[in-house]
Design a protein around this motif. Structure first.
Motif, PDB file in Angstrom:
ATOM      1  N   VAL A  59     -56.573  43.564 -10.110  1.00 26.31           N
ATOM      2  CA  VAL A  59     -56.363  44.681  -9.181  1.00 26.31           C
ATOM      3  C   VAL A  59     -56.265  46.019  -9.914  1.00 26.31           C
ATOM      4  N   PRO A  60     -55.465  46.143 -10.996  1.00 28.01           N
ATOM      5  CA  PRO A  60     -55.415  47.423 -11.722  1.00 28.01           C
ATOM      6  C   PRO A  60     -56.791  47.895 -12.213  1.00 28.01           C
ATOM      7  N   ALA A  61     -57.623  46.982 -12.712  1.00 26.59           N
ATOM      8  CA  ALA A  61     -58.952  47.383 -13.181  1.00 26.59           C
ATOM      9  C   ALA A  61     -59.812  47.864 -12.026  1.00 26.59           C
ATOM     10  N   ARG A  62     -59.669  47.233 -10.860  1.00 28.10           N
ATOM     11  CA  ARG A  62     -60.400  47.712  -9.684  1.00 28.10           C
ATOM     12  C   ARG A  62     -59.996  49.136  -9.349  1.00 28.10           C
ATOM     13  N   ARG A  63     -58.698  49.422  -9.466  1.00 30.56           N
ATOM     14  CA  ARG A  63     -58.210  50.759  -9.140  1.00 30.56           C
ATOM     15  C   ARG A  63     -58.636  51.797 -10.169  1.00 30.56           C
ATOM     16  N   CYS A  64     -59.118  51.361 -11.333  1.00 27.12           N
ATOM     17  CA  CYS A  64     -59.689  52.309 -12.293  1.00 27.12           C
ATOM     18  C   CYS A  64     -60.979  52.916 -11.755  1.00 27.12           C
ATOM     19  N   TYR A  65     -61.636  52.223 -10.822  1.00 25.16           N
ATOM     20  CA  TYR A  65     -62.902  52.700 -10.253  1.00 25.16           C
ATOM     21  C   TYR A  65     -62.731  53.389  -8.908  1.00 25.16           C
ATOM     22  N   ILE A  66     -61.795  52.903  -8.107  1.00 28.22           N
ATOM     23  CA  ILE A  66     -61.617  53.466  -6.768  1.00 28.22           C
ATOM     24  C   ILE A  66     -60.196  53.153  -6.298  1.00 28.22           C
ATOM     25  N   SER A  67     -59.551  54.128  -5.702  1.00 26.10           N
ATOM     26  CA  SER A  67     -58.187  53.917  -5.219  1.00 26.10           C
ATOM     27  C   SER A  67     -58.202  53.011  -3.997  1.00 26.10           C
ATOM     28  N   ASP A  68     -57.074  52.367  -3.744  1.00 25.58           N
ATOM     29  CA  ASP A  68     -56.958  51.528  -2.552  1.00 25.58           C
ATOM     30  C   ASP A  68     -57.232  52.337  -1.293  1.00 25.58           C
ATOM     31  N   LYS A  69     -56.677  53.553  -1.259  1.00 26.45           N
ATOM     32  CA  LYS A  69     -56.811  54.384  -0.058  1.00 26.45           C
ATOM     33  C   LYS A  69     -58.270  54.732   0.214  1.00 26.45           C
ATOM     34  N   LEU A  70     -59.013  55.119  -0.824  1.00 23.37           N
ATOM     35  CA  LEU A  70     -60.417  55.478  -0.635  1.00 23.37           C
ATOM     36  C   LEU A  70     -61.247  54.243  -0.294  1.00 23.37           C
ATOM     37  N   LEU A  71     -60.956  53.133  -0.935  1.00 23.94           N
ATOM     38  CA  LEU A  71     -61.681  51.896  -0.645  1.00 23.94           C
ATOM     39  C   LEU A  71     -61.492  51.505   0.817  1.00 23.94           C
ATOM     40  N   GLN A  72     -60.262  51.576   1.309  1.00 22.74           N
ATOM     41  CA  GLN A  72     -59.966  51.243   2.703  1.00 22.74           C
ATOM     42  C   GLN A  72     -60.652  52.225   3.655  1.00 22.74           C
ATOM     43  N   ARG A  73     -60.606  53.511   3.318  1.00 21.33           N
ATOM     44  CA  ARG A  73     -61.174  54.523   4.201  1.00 21.33           C
ATOM     45  C   ARG A  73     -62.683  54.399   4.306  1.00 21.33           C
ATOM     46  N   ARG A  74     -63.356  54.220   3.154  1.00 22.06           N
ATOM     47  CA  ARG A  74     -64.814  54.117   3.184  1.00 22.06           C
ATOM     48  C   ARG A  74     -65.275  52.837   3.876  1.00 22.06           C
ATOM     49  N   SER A  75     -64.497  51.778   3.745  1.00 24.48           N
ATOM     50  CA  SER A  75     -64.838  50.549   4.437  1.00 24.48           C
ATOM     51  C   SER A  75     -64.766  50.753   5.949  1.00 24.48           C
ATOM     52  N   ALA A  76     -63.728  51.447   6.401  1.00 25.37           N
ATOM     53  CA  ALA A  76     -63.579  51.716   7.830  1.00 25.37           C
ATOM     54  C   ALA A  76     -64.668  52.660   8.336  1.00 25.37           C
ATOM     55  N   GLU A  77     -65.008  53.673   7.537  1.00 26.53           N
ATOM     56  CA  GLU A  77     -65.998  54.663   7.971  1.00 26.53           C
ATOM     57  C   GLU A  77     -67.411  54.104   7.993  1.00 26.53           C
ATOM     58  N   THR A  78     -67.737  53.236   7.047  1.00 23.59           N
ATOM     59  CA  THR A  78     -69.101  52.714   6.935  1.00 23.59           C
ATOM     60  C   THR A  78     -69.282  51.356   7.594  1.00 23.59           C
ATOM     61  N   LYS A  79     -68.173  50.739   8.038  1.00 24.36           N
ATOM     62  CA  LYS A  79     -68.210  49.397   8.623  1.00 24.36           C
ATOM     63  C   LYS A  79     -68.724  48.362   7.625  1.00 24.36           C
ATOM     64  N   GLN A  80     -68.490  48.626   6.341  1.00 27.91           N
ATOM     65  CA  GLN A  80     -68.918  47.711   5.287  1.00 27.91           C
ATOM     66  C   GLN A  80     -67.690  46.998   4.719  1.00 27.91           C
ATOM     67  N   PRO A  81     -67.860  45.741   4.293  1.00 28.33           N
ATOM     68  CA  PRO A  81     -66.720  45.038   3.687  1.00 28.33           C
ATOM     69  C   PRO A  81     -66.305  45.676   2.370  1.00 28.33           C
ATOM     70  N   HIS A  82     -65.072  45.432   1.968  1.00 23.58           N
ATOM     71  CA  HIS A  82     -64.544  46.027   0.741  1.00 23.58           C
ATOM     72  C   HIS A  82     -65.385  45.686  -0.479  1.00 23.58           C
ATOM     73  N   GLU A  83     -65.880  44.451  -0.565  1.00 19.21           N
ATOM     74  CA  GLU A  83     -66.653  44.077  -1.746  1.00 19.21           C
ATOM     75  C   GLU A  83     -67.968  44.846  -1.838  1.00 19.21           C
ATOM     76  N   THR A  84     -68.519  45.271  -0.695  1.00 26.67           N
ATOM     77  CA  THR A  84     -69.742  46.091  -0.714  1.00 26.67           C
ATOM     78  C   THR A  84     -69.434  47.485  -1.247  1.00 26.67           C
ATOM     79  N   ILE A  85     -68.321  48.069  -0.811  1.00 30.73           N
ATOM     80  CA  ILE A  85     -67.921  49.383  -1.310  1.00 30.73           C
ATOM     81  C   ILE A  85     -67.656  49.306  -2.807  1.00 30.73           C
ATOM     82  N   LEU A  86     -66.916  48.296  -3.219  1.00 26.41           N
ATOM     83  CA  LEU A  86     -66.588  48.156  -4.640  1.00 26.41           C
ATOM     84  C   LEU A  86     -67.844  47.904  -5.465  1.00 26.41           C
ATOM     85  N   GLY A  87     -68.773  47.122  -4.901  1.00 29.89           N
ATOM     86  CA  GLY A  87     -70.017  46.840  -5.615  1.00 29.89           C
ATOM     87  C   GLY A  87     -70.862  48.074  -5.865  1.00 29.89           C
TER      88      GLY A  87
END
Length: 287
Positions: A59-87
């Motif tokens: 989890v900490p390494a994931r947050r080096c690339y994107i914050s939890d808040k931004l990951l959650q927000r972009r997933s909601a805005e784009t209707k894409q799953p979290h793993e797609t945003i992170l990918g």
């Protein structure tokens, strides 16, 4: 009273750092052991602890690339799953992934050395221009501001040039790290600090604020600060002996050479990034 306020401020900063990445730096420190060596710092990760390292960093390494808040927000805005945003932000398999892994490992290792002092890190991997590209500027930049918001001669900026080698090939990570650390000392760090300030004006850099950067960008307006430079080579353990032999070492008053030995480095960094994607989901209640 002023001293008490300073202590509370440092404690608040440390809590912010822990909350942002969710890593226990005291625990991170237990994964590394330094071997006795008078010419450079040799750091080893024990073979039996690599799995625990991957689990701890997922989890900490994931947050080096994107914050939890931004990951959650972009997933909601784009209707894409979290793993797609992170990918879309983590690197594909290959040299960039290896390089990012070495830099993130170095950042956590150096922060754990400073603990319990608070370390501010702009997380360069969030600022990359593309997932297939290396970070811009100096590889790892960290700040210690023990009396902030009052600048002092105890303020420190730490800059590390990191090279990673996970498979047998022609690269020379030790010599290359030493050579490129010279670029940091000759002006790349100064340019990186200015670039970070420009990014901070336009974007949220988490715990690193414009004022923190101005303390070093506008150096003549403040007391002299400490500048520390590191040349870091992260090397798969089976390649270690060959890579550290016959290298001309830097003068210690210029930079410190750190060699980090990781068992089966390629398998370990690939496993970490697979774990990142597997653990991409962010609970709304945690934000």
């Amino acid at each position: 009273m002023a001293a008490e306020r300073g202590q509370l401020r440092r404690a608040a900063l440390e809590r912010e750092y822990m909350r942002e990445l969710g890593v226990d730096l005291a625990e991170v420190r237990t994964f590394f052991s330094e071997a006795d060596n008078t010419s450079f710092v040799l750091v080893k990760v024990e073979p039996g602890r690599t799995k625990a390292w991957t689990e701890m960093l997922s989890v900490p390494a994931r947050r080096c690339y994107i914050s939890d808040k931004l990951l959650q927000r972009r997933s909601a805005e784009t209707k894409q799953p979290h793993e797609t945003i992170l990918g879309a932000v983590i690197p594909p398999k290959g040299s960039v992934m290896a390089g990012d892994y070495g830099e993130i490992m170095t950042a956590f290792y150096l922060a754990s050395l400073a603990h319990p002092a608070d370390v501010l890190d702009p997380k360069m991997w969030r600022l990359k221009s593309g997932r297939t590209k290396a970070s811009q500027g100096s590889d790892v930049v960290q700040f210690e501001l023990p009396r902030w918001p009052v600048p002092s001669t105890d303020d420190k900026v730490m800059c590390a040039e990191v090279k990673t080698k996970s498979t047998n090939g022609h690269s020379t990570p030790v010599a290359s790290a030493i050579e490129d650390s010279l670029k940091d000392r000759r002006g790349r760090l100064a340019k990186t600090l200015m670039w970070l300030k420009e990014r901070a004006i336009l974007n949220d850099l988490g715990t690193v604020e414009i004022g923190h950067l101005d303390r070093f960008v506008k150096a003549t307006d403040h007391p002299p600060a400490v500048h520390e430079f590191r040349a870091v080579a992260v090397i798969s353990s089976e390649l270690l002996d060959n890579e550290i032999s016959g290298t001309d070492l830097p003068n210690k008053d210029q930079c410190t050479l750190i060699v980090i030995s990781v068992p089966d480095l390629k398998a370990n960094y690939e496993e970490l990034y697979e774990t990142l994607l597997a653990n991409a989901a962010v609970e709304v209640d945690s934000l």
